[in-house]
Design a protein around this motif. Sequence first.
Motif, PDB file in Angstrom:
ATOM      1  N   LEU A  21      36.486  37.873  50.505  1.00 15.12           N
ATOM      2  CA  LEU A  21      37.312  38.125  49.334  1.00 15.12           C
ATOM      3  C   LEU A  21      37.357  39.621  49.049  1.00 15.12           C
ATOM      4  N   GLY A 300      40.552  31.112  47.245  1.00 13.39           N
ATOM      5  CA  GLY A 300      40.386  32.564  47.139  1.00 13.39           C
ATOM      6  C   GLY A 300      41.568  33.347  47.671  1.00 13.39           C
ATOM      7  N   LYS A 303      43.118  35.652  45.206  1.00 15.66           N
ATOM      8  CA  LYS A 303      42.473  36.931  44.897  1.00 15.66           C
ATOM      9  C   LYS A 303      42.992  38.048  45.796  1.00 15.66           C
ATOM     10  N   TRP A 304      43.450  37.673  47.000  1.00 10.15           N
ATOM     11  CA  TRP A 304      44.066  38.665  47.880  1.00 10.15           C
ATOM     12  C   TRP A 304      45.538  38.894  47.531  1.00 10.15           C
ATOM     13  N   PRO A 307      46.157  39.005  42.659  1.00  9.77           N
ATOM     14  CA  PRO A 307      44.932  39.348  41.925  1.00  9.77           C
ATOM     15  C   PRO A 307      45.205  39.525  40.429  1.00  9.77           C
ATOM     16  N   GLU A 308      44.283  39.031  39.650  1.00  9.62           N
ATOM     17  CA  GLU A 308      44.395  39.202  38.202  1.00  9.62           C
ATOM     18  C   GLU A 308      43.775  40.533  37.799  1.00  9.62           C
ATOM     19  N   ASP A 311      40.094  40.916  37.916  1.00  8.25           N
ATOM     20  CA  ASP A 311      39.431  41.026  39.223  1.00  8.25           C
ATOM     21  C   ASP A 311      39.069  42.463  39.560  1.00  8.25           C
TER      22      ASP A 311
END
Length: 772
Positions: A21, A300, A303-304, A307-308, A311
């Motif tokens: 991640l 996940g 997330k890449w 993304p928030e 993060d």
Amino acid sequence: MATSPSPPPETPPPQRPAPPLPRPGQRNVLVTSALPYVNNYPHLGNIIGAVLSADVYARYLRQRAVNVIYVCGTDEYGTATETKAQQERVSPRQICDKYHALHKAVYDWFDIAFDVFGRTSTPTQTHIVQEIFWDVYNNGYVQEDTIVQLYCDAVCKRFLADRYVHGACPNCGYDDARGDQCDSCGRMLNPSELLQPKCSTCGNHPVSKSTRHLFLDLPKIEPQLAEWFETASQQGKWTTNALAMTETWLRDGLRQRCITRDLKWGVPVPLEAFKDKVFYVWFDAPVGYPSITAALCGDGWRKWWIPEEKDNVDIKLVQFMGKDNVPFHTIVWPGALLATQKPWTKLHHISTTDYLNYETGKFSKSRGVGVFGNDAIDTGIPCEVWRYYLLLNRPEGSDAVFTWDDLAAKNNDELIKTLGNYINRTVSFLSKSFAGIVPELIQDDEENIEFTSKINVELQQYITLLEKVSLKAGLKKAMAIASLGNQYLTRKAPWKLFKEGETRAAGSSLAFSANLVVLVALVLEPFLGYKFSRKVFEQLGLEHQPGVNNIIPDMFEPNLWLKTGMKTGVSQILFTALTKDQIAAFRTKYGGQQNEVAEDTDQMSEKGFTLDLRVGKVVDVKDHEESDRLFIARVDVGEEKGPRTVVAGLRDVYSADELRGERVILVCNLAPAMLAGIASEGMILVADKKKKVKVLTVKPDVEVGGAILPHGMSVTIGSQPLDRKAFQNASKLLRVGKDSAVVFDKQFKLVCKSDPTIMASAQGIPEGGKIK
């Protein structure tokens, strides 16, 4: 009272490694390669164009301890898959399963280190495509419209999308253009634009019929897209051709782009009124990047890719592809992501390649021309050699050509004489004279200090180039470090020192050289792969441990890896010479039909001049009735049979009156070709640069039919006429030189045979313009 024994504790299941991640406060890079279609083996051009190039960059980042993942997979939906399934008489799913496995086997052999190699025909792909669609749709960026589309009414009883249609190109007249693109001029097409279209399945002429489709409203997104492009292209330092193509699309104004197709094999459109349609491949295919990431990272993947803010991660997306894929990655895909109004990770840097051609033309599996992935395996030539040659010949900035002679030269003169020789001399002498034990390094040796400084200059330049994704130049720097190793050994001559009793000095030079061999292996590992570096490490008695001892350092230190007293291994041959007989056999085996028409060595020569050029006079010009871009011209080249009929795509730049009476230069040894239904008996040469086009000409008083040839160079014209691909190969070294002269191979000016003082003129086209 006896008690029963306690049951043995259960063995806990092995823990799966945590998915990779993005990490807060670190450099995070997402590398993708264009997803290959599942309709054939990849050929060498496909491999260098995206997959291998991306592999080099991802490997480099890993060796610099950067948090990176490399994502790729097969693009499995769309017309190409359905067409291939029909040809092989199996289902699209069977085609996908077959060619996914074949692609993976080829890439495994080429030592491509994907983090994940997935596929797009998955439930995850469907879910993410439809999620993006609903965001775009609900935000008002999808429009419905009725379009006229080709329909096979005779046999197939269906609308014909993209590659289900063949016909004549309205731009250049090529008579076998596909419904999505012309392979001759490269123009992107819609099926309805083709002249004299035919159904690719049954061969019948389709009819025009109305049908409703969904469109991505790119004009509405254009202001946001233009603003994003301005920032992203500058920050990411996009390649020149990517900039030019994107700027052209934006300058010409974006149009609504259809995102649905009348197919069965694809991601279904989740609207009741369009339930019989699927999403177009260029709306669907780029979603393969996040959906395949999900195969690696599970949930996940977001997330890449989305993304928030909490993060707190910075992610750079670097994408590799051939130049024909650029607009979809710089316009269509980012446009769709912007339309979702979500913080999707978008393109940072784009690395593109031009085309790699094969010897005298293009790769063709059906004609047996060129080397495909399975062929490379069958040759017995190690993958390290293929990787080295393809990367050194990477088509950056212009098209490149694969030749067997060049492959042999690079292997024999560079890999063996420079790289293999240096490593072998170091390891062999260390084993022979010091029993493979690393001797003491003399720290204050002046020559060691001098060469350490030189090596570090090259190493810093290597790092700078790789950071800029300048792969070909980076490989040359890595080889420059190996060359310094050879220079060092020659200067120190440890064999001479040992013979003269200077054992300590000889040992010190070998300790220095052995550590430099490690550095050479490391800087070449991104290019040649693990197979190469593991062999080198084994010879030095080291275990190759990715992420541990294969990190490329900022600076070289002569005792960084091999310390005094460590035991090394024994030398082994890294590369084997390619003989003339082997090369001749390979050329014959993979030459296909081209060998049948190559009657002499000059015609097969990469720089031989084989064009029959003559001065022609345009005696008549009329518009082609079925195309607004084509003329039908009559050109007199002094033949008894009279003027030749020539189809020319010049209506965008000339009027008929401007061409009539003009002196032109005609290619007279082309095979007659049916262009938009007319038999064309030659080609009028033009010069082209930055959309400025002029016909090549000579003085108006030059005799019609006179030969035009490169001054000072012999001309060999074979008895067989040239087909389109042979012409492209024969003309690729023609360019506009200084003062509008036309030159071949940068030095031979095209002149009149009867009077070499009279030159062919490009009529003001800037230097460097292409001749076509």
